[in-house]
Design a protein around this motif. Sequence first.
Motif, mmCIF file in Angstrom:
data_model
loop_
_atom_site.group_PDB
_atom_site.id
_atom_site.type_symbol
_atom_site.label_atom_id
_atom_site.label_comp_id
_atom_site.label_asym_id
_atom_site.label_seq_id
_atom_site.Cartn_x
_atom_site.Cartn_y
_atom_site.Cartn_z
ATOM 1 N N LYS A 186 -51.753 -28.508 5.867
ATOM 2 C CA LYS A 186 -51.165 -27.998 4.632
ATOM 3 C C LYS A 186 -49.737 -27.544 4.878
ATOM 4 N N GLU A 187 -48.833 -28.058 4.070
ATOM 5 C CA GLU A 187 -47.426 -27.668 4.192
ATOM 6 C C GLU A 187 -47.231 -26.204 3.819
ATOM 7 N N THR A 188 -48.134 -25.656 3.004
ATOM 8 C CA THR A 188 -47.980 -24.282 2.537
ATOM 9 C C THR A 188 -48.637 -23.273 3.473
ATOM 10 N N GLU A 189 -49.356 -23.754 4.492
ATOM 11 C CA GLU A 189 -50.010 -22.839 5.418
ATOM 12 C C GLU A 189 -48.958 -21.999 6.132
ATOM 13 N N GLU A 190 -49.183 -20.698 6.156
ATOM 14 C CA GLU A 190 -48.207 -19.801 6.767
ATOM 15 C C GLU A 190 -48.739 -19.246 8.079
ATOM 16 N N PHE A 191 -47.832 -19.121 9.027
ATOM 17 C CA PHE A 191 -48.153 -18.574 10.336
ATOM 18 C C PHE A 191 -47.182 -17.451 10.639
ATOM 19 N N GLU A 192 -47.533 -16.611 11.603
ATOM 20 C CA GLU A 192 -46.676 -15.496 12.013
ATOM 21 C C GLU A 192 -45.280 -15.997 12.376
ATOM 22 N N VAL A 193 -45.205 -17.104 13.102
ATOM 23 C CA VAL A 193 -43.924 -17.726 13.438
ATOM 24 C C VAL A 193 -43.786 -18.956 12.558
ATOM 25 N N SER A 194 -42.815 -18.914 11.665
ATOM 26 C CA SER A 194 -42.607 -20.010 10.730
ATOM 27 C C SER A 194 -41.124 -20.365 10.699
ATOM 28 N N LYS A 195 -40.822 -21.649 10.926
ATOM 29 C CA LYS A 195 -39.438 -22.105 10.960
ATOM 30 C C LYS A 195 -39.329 -23.423 10.208
ATOM 31 N N THR A 196 -38.122 -23.783 9.855
ATOM 32 C CA THR A 196 -37.902 -25.069 9.212
ATOM 33 C C THR A 196 -38.010 -26.180 10.247
ATOM 34 N N GLU A 197 -38.184 -27.389 9.790
ATOM 35 C CA GLU A 197 -38.246 -28.532 10.698
ATOM 36 C C GLU A 197 -36.961 -28.627 11.519
ATOM 37 N N GLU A 198 -35.839 -28.367 10.889
ATOM 38 C CA GLU A 198 -34.550 -28.432 11.595
ATOM 39 C C GLU A 198 -34.468 -27.365 12.689
ATOM 40 N N GLN A 199 -34.947 -26.159 12.410
ATOM 41 C CA GLN A 199 -34.947 -25.110 13.427
ATOM 42 C C GLN A 199 -35.838 -25.503 14.612
ATOM 43 N N TRP A 200 -37.022 -26.063 14.326
ATOM 44 C CA TRP A 200 -37.902 -26.499 15.407
ATOM 45 C C TRP A 200 -37.225 -27.591 16.226
ATOM 46 N N LYS A 201 -36.563 -28.538 15.573
ATOM 47 C CA LYS A 201 -35.879 -29.621 16.285
ATOM 48 C C LYS A 201 -34.818 -29.082 17.239
ATOM 49 N N ALA A 241 -45.721 -23.763 23.969
ATOM 50 C CA ALA A 241 -44.332 -24.072 24.327
ATOM 51 C C ALA A 241 -43.371 -23.743 23.194
ATOM 52 N N ALA A 242 -43.884 -23.602 21.977
ATOM 53 C CA ALA A 242 -43.015 -23.307 20.834
ATOM 54 C C ALA A 242 -42.803 -21.815 20.620
ATOM 55 N N CYS A 243 -43.861 -21.013 20.816
ATOM 56 C CA CYS A 243 -43.740 -19.593 20.451
ATOM 57 C C CYS A 243 -44.197 -18.624 21.532
ATOM 58 N N HIS A 298 -54.846 -26.036 17.035
ATOM 59 C CA HIS A 298 -53.419 -25.722 16.977
ATOM 60 C C HIS A 298 -53.196 -24.258 17.308
ATOM 61 N N CYS A 299 -51.944 -23.931 17.603
ATOM 62 C CA CYS A 299 -51.573 -22.558 17.932
ATOM 63 C C CYS A 299 -51.797 -21.662 16.725
ATOM 64 N N ALA A 300 -52.505 -20.573 16.922
ATOM 65 C CA ALA A 300 -52.794 -19.655 15.822
ATOM 66 C C ALA A 300 -51.557 -18.889 15.374
ATOM 67 N N ARG A 301 -50.530 -18.845 16.199
ATOM 68 C CA ARG A 301 -49.326 -18.071 15.862
ATOM 69 C C ARG A 301 -48.265 -18.888 15.126
ATOM 70 N N CYS A 302 -48.051 -20.156 15.548
ATOM 71 C CA CYS A 302 -46.994 -20.964 14.912
ATOM 72 C C CYS A 302 -47.510 -22.242 14.262
ATOM 73 N N GLY A 303 -48.787 -22.557 14.451
ATOM 74 C CA GLY A 303 -49.366 -23.743 13.834
ATOM 75 C C GLY A 303 -49.103 -25.035 14.568
ATOM 76 N N GLY A 304 -48.467 -24.976 15.750
ATOM 77 C CA GLY A 304 -48.169 -26.187 16.505
ATOM 78 C C GLY A 304 -49.432 -26.924 16.934
ATOM 79 N N HIS A 305 -49.406 -28.240 16.794
ATOM 80 C CA HIS A 305 -50.535 -29.085 17.209
ATOM 81 C C HIS A 305 -50.659 -29.038 18.729
ATOM 82 N N LEU A 306 -51.873 -28.800 19.205
ATOM 83 C CA LEU A 306 -52.119 -28.751 20.640
ATOM 84 C C LEU A 306 -52.946 -29.942 21.116
#
Length: 162
Positions: A27-42, A78-80, A124-132
């Motif tokens: 879900k694109e609307t799912e929110e996590f403690e650490v949330s960034k734009t795609e550009e910020q993640w890149k 590795a992300a958060c 996935h990471c419970a803090r940032c939603g990153g796929h593991l």
Amino acid sequence: MKKLLLLTLLSIILISCNGNAQKDSKKETEEFEVSKTEEQWKQELTPAEFAVLRKAETERPFSSELNNVKEPGTFVCAACGNELYKTKNKFDSGTGWPSFDRAIDGGVAYGSDTKLGFQRDEVHCARCGGHLGHVFDDGPRETTGKRHCINGVAMDFIPEKK
């Protein structure tokens, strides 16, 4: 006959951890403690980390240095930096990806994907939603029976201080 059996086994192993899980179903609307734009993640992640953590791609089997880690410590996102797994719960599954029989409580969250035509349990990471990676029911029977098949590029390792 041996070659056919080996090829069949290798195919099963590759399918069990491979795919672009959750690319469209998270879900694109799912929110996590650490949330960034795609550009910020890149900007913050390497291209390989971005591909796995944010686009749910899968690294090549046997490509991660974390496969060989046996010393006591903690595997973190590795992300958060969120704590995900302990070395004491790591085992050699022979699949080519770091495998664990359980996660640190609260470190991961679960979803599902059907990218390969059947349902798999995605982790996935419970803090940032990153796929593991994914969780399968073919882990060590003497512990949990679970195999958390995790992309090494999605994690960093922090050795235990002595």
